[in-house]
Design a protein around this motif. Sequence first.
Motif, PDB file in Angstrom:
ATOM      1  N   THR A 229      -0.650  -9.226   5.930  1.00  0.00           N
ATOM      2  CA  THR A 229      -1.060  -7.998   5.237  1.00  0.00           C
ATOM      3  C   THR A 229      -0.199  -6.813   5.661  1.00  0.00           C
ATOM      4  O   THR A 229       0.124  -5.948   4.851  1.00  0.00           O
ATOM      5  CB  THR A 229      -2.545  -7.704   5.522  1.00  0.00           C
ATOM      6  N   PRO A 233       2.169  -4.037   2.017  1.00  0.00           N
ATOM      7  CA  PRO A 233       1.263  -2.916   1.760  1.00  0.00           C
ATOM      8  C   PRO A 233       0.601  -2.990   0.374  1.00  0.00           C
ATOM      9  O   PRO A 233      -0.514  -2.563   0.196  1.00  0.00           O
ATOM     10  CB  PRO A 233       2.148  -1.682   1.869  1.00  0.00           C
ATOM     11  N   MET A 235      -0.447  -2.510  -3.638  1.00  0.00           N
ATOM     12  CA  MET A 235      -0.889  -1.285  -4.305  1.00  0.00           C
ATOM     13  C   MET A 235      -1.976  -0.630  -3.475  1.00  0.00           C
ATOM     14  O   MET A 235      -1.943   0.535  -3.208  1.00  0.00           O
ATOM     15  CB  MET A 235      -1.385  -1.591  -5.707  1.00  0.00           C
ATOM     16  N   LYS A 236      -2.994  -1.363  -3.083  1.00  0.00           N
ATOM     17  CA  LYS A 236      -3.960  -0.861  -2.093  1.00  0.00           C
ATOM     18  C   LYS A 236      -3.920  -1.842  -0.943  1.00  0.00           C
ATOM     19  O   LYS A 236      -3.075  -1.785  -0.094  1.00  0.00           O
ATOM     20  CB  LYS A 236      -5.348  -0.728  -2.712  1.00  0.00           C
ATOM     21  N   SER A 237      -4.839  -2.814  -0.932  1.00  0.00           N
ATOM     22  CA  SER A 237      -4.708  -3.872   0.066  1.00  0.00           C
ATOM     23  C   SER A 237      -4.714  -5.184  -0.699  1.00  0.00           C
ATOM     24  O   SER A 237      -5.207  -5.262  -1.821  1.00  0.00           O
ATOM     25  CB  SER A 237      -5.864  -3.791   1.053  1.00  0.00           C
ATOM     26  N   THR A 239      -5.530  -8.886  -2.166  1.00  0.00           N
ATOM     27  CA  THR A 239      -6.748  -9.638  -2.451  1.00  0.00           C
ATOM     28  C   THR A 239      -6.678 -10.940  -1.661  1.00  0.00           C
ATOM     29  O   THR A 239      -5.672 -11.637  -1.726  1.00  0.00           O
ATOM     30  CB  THR A 239      -6.799  -9.978  -3.956  1.00  0.00           C
ATOM     31  N   SER A 253      -0.729 -10.030  -3.909  1.00  0.00           N
ATOM     32  CA  SER A 253      -0.298  -8.650  -3.688  1.00  0.00           C
ATOM     33  C   SER A 253       0.849  -8.297  -4.614  1.00  0.00           C
ATOM     34  O   SER A 253       1.313  -9.126  -5.398  1.00  0.00           O
ATOM     35  CB  SER A 253       0.126  -8.488  -2.222  1.00  0.00           C
ATOM     36  N   LEU A 285      -0.303   3.048 -12.070  1.00  0.00           N
ATOM     37  CA  LEU A 285      -0.713   3.387 -10.694  1.00  0.00           C
ATOM     38  C   LEU A 285      -1.822   4.436 -10.710  1.00  0.00           C
ATOM     39  O   LEU A 285      -1.979   5.174 -11.665  1.00  0.00           O
ATOM     40  CB  LEU A 285       0.487   3.909  -9.916  1.00  0.00           C
TER      41      LEU A 285
END
Length: 285
Positions: A229, A233, A235-237, A239, A253, A285
């Motif tokens: 992880t 990085p 877009m957010k965290s 899946t 990701s 985004l």
Amino acid sequence: MEKLKIAVQKSGRLQEKTVALLKECGLSFSNGPNRLKTDARNFPAEILYLRDDDIPQYVQDAVADIGIVGENVFIEKNKSIKLIERLDFAKCRLSIAVPKSTEYTGTAFLEGKRIATSYPFIVTKFLQEKNINAEIHEISGSVEIAPGIGLADAICDIVSTGSTLLSNGLQEVETVMKSEAVLVAGQQLSTSKQEILDKLIFRIKAVNTAKNNKYLLLNTPNDAIEAITKVLPGMKSPTVTPLNEEGWSSLHSVVNEDDFWNKIDQLKSLGAQGILVIPIEKMIL
Ligand code: PRT
Ligand code: ZN
């Protein structure tokens, strides 16, 4: 309803990618080679096919509301129009080149010399900044043959791979500017045209962001999830979903194209397996 008039190159190096970009933005229109203009069927826009060199003038005169041209043409024409968005294609540079046999000693070499170019405005500015006096010969095509026929001591022209210079016995000695296709607009659009333009820019950003990113799927041992992880990085965290196999998960990701292969190497060394990389069509985004 008002339509946004979009000027695109009629034929040439910008044409295909410009049309492809507008189509990826969801505009549907015909692009037959003999057309001068055409309406988009599903978007309030009209496409005008023009010579790229004429586009800045037409945008300034509001014959077109926006246009897509090389940044080099945008700067050279020096019209009262705005650069709205860089488009990430038709990348090249405008460079000064001299015969291979010339011993080039820096810009001072150009003092008193004859420079052939189709970009007199840009070259004049460049020479002024360097405090050099040189004679500019404006020619509209085949600039690269000018030194060979004794017309000039140097040229300033577009370079992409450099093979044209090479085959004409020239060496590239100064980069005057870098260029790519850009979206330009008139200084003052009506409110309704500005709204259409904003919508188009939103779509262009979604298309171009997507092009620079890939969707990544991989399998990872659970104890490597944290380390993996950190490499991604996203877009957010990312899946993370458990796999049927005990102790393993699937991780999804988004990765940037820039240091893509580096990331893949890191992921592999952290224990990732079954890595899938999938192109993204649009990215908001
Ligand atoms: O007006 P016309 O249609 O006759 O020609 P144009 O030169 O105005 O247009 P076009 O279609 O050739 O180029 C449109 C735009 O594409 C330019 O304004 C640049 O912004 C961009 N672009 C990107 C290039 C190149 N790459 C390019 N390689 N424009 C021109 N070239 C030419 C250059 O002039 C030189 O002759 O290609 C040769 C150099 O290429 P290399 O790969 O040998 O270095
Ligand atoms: Zn042109």
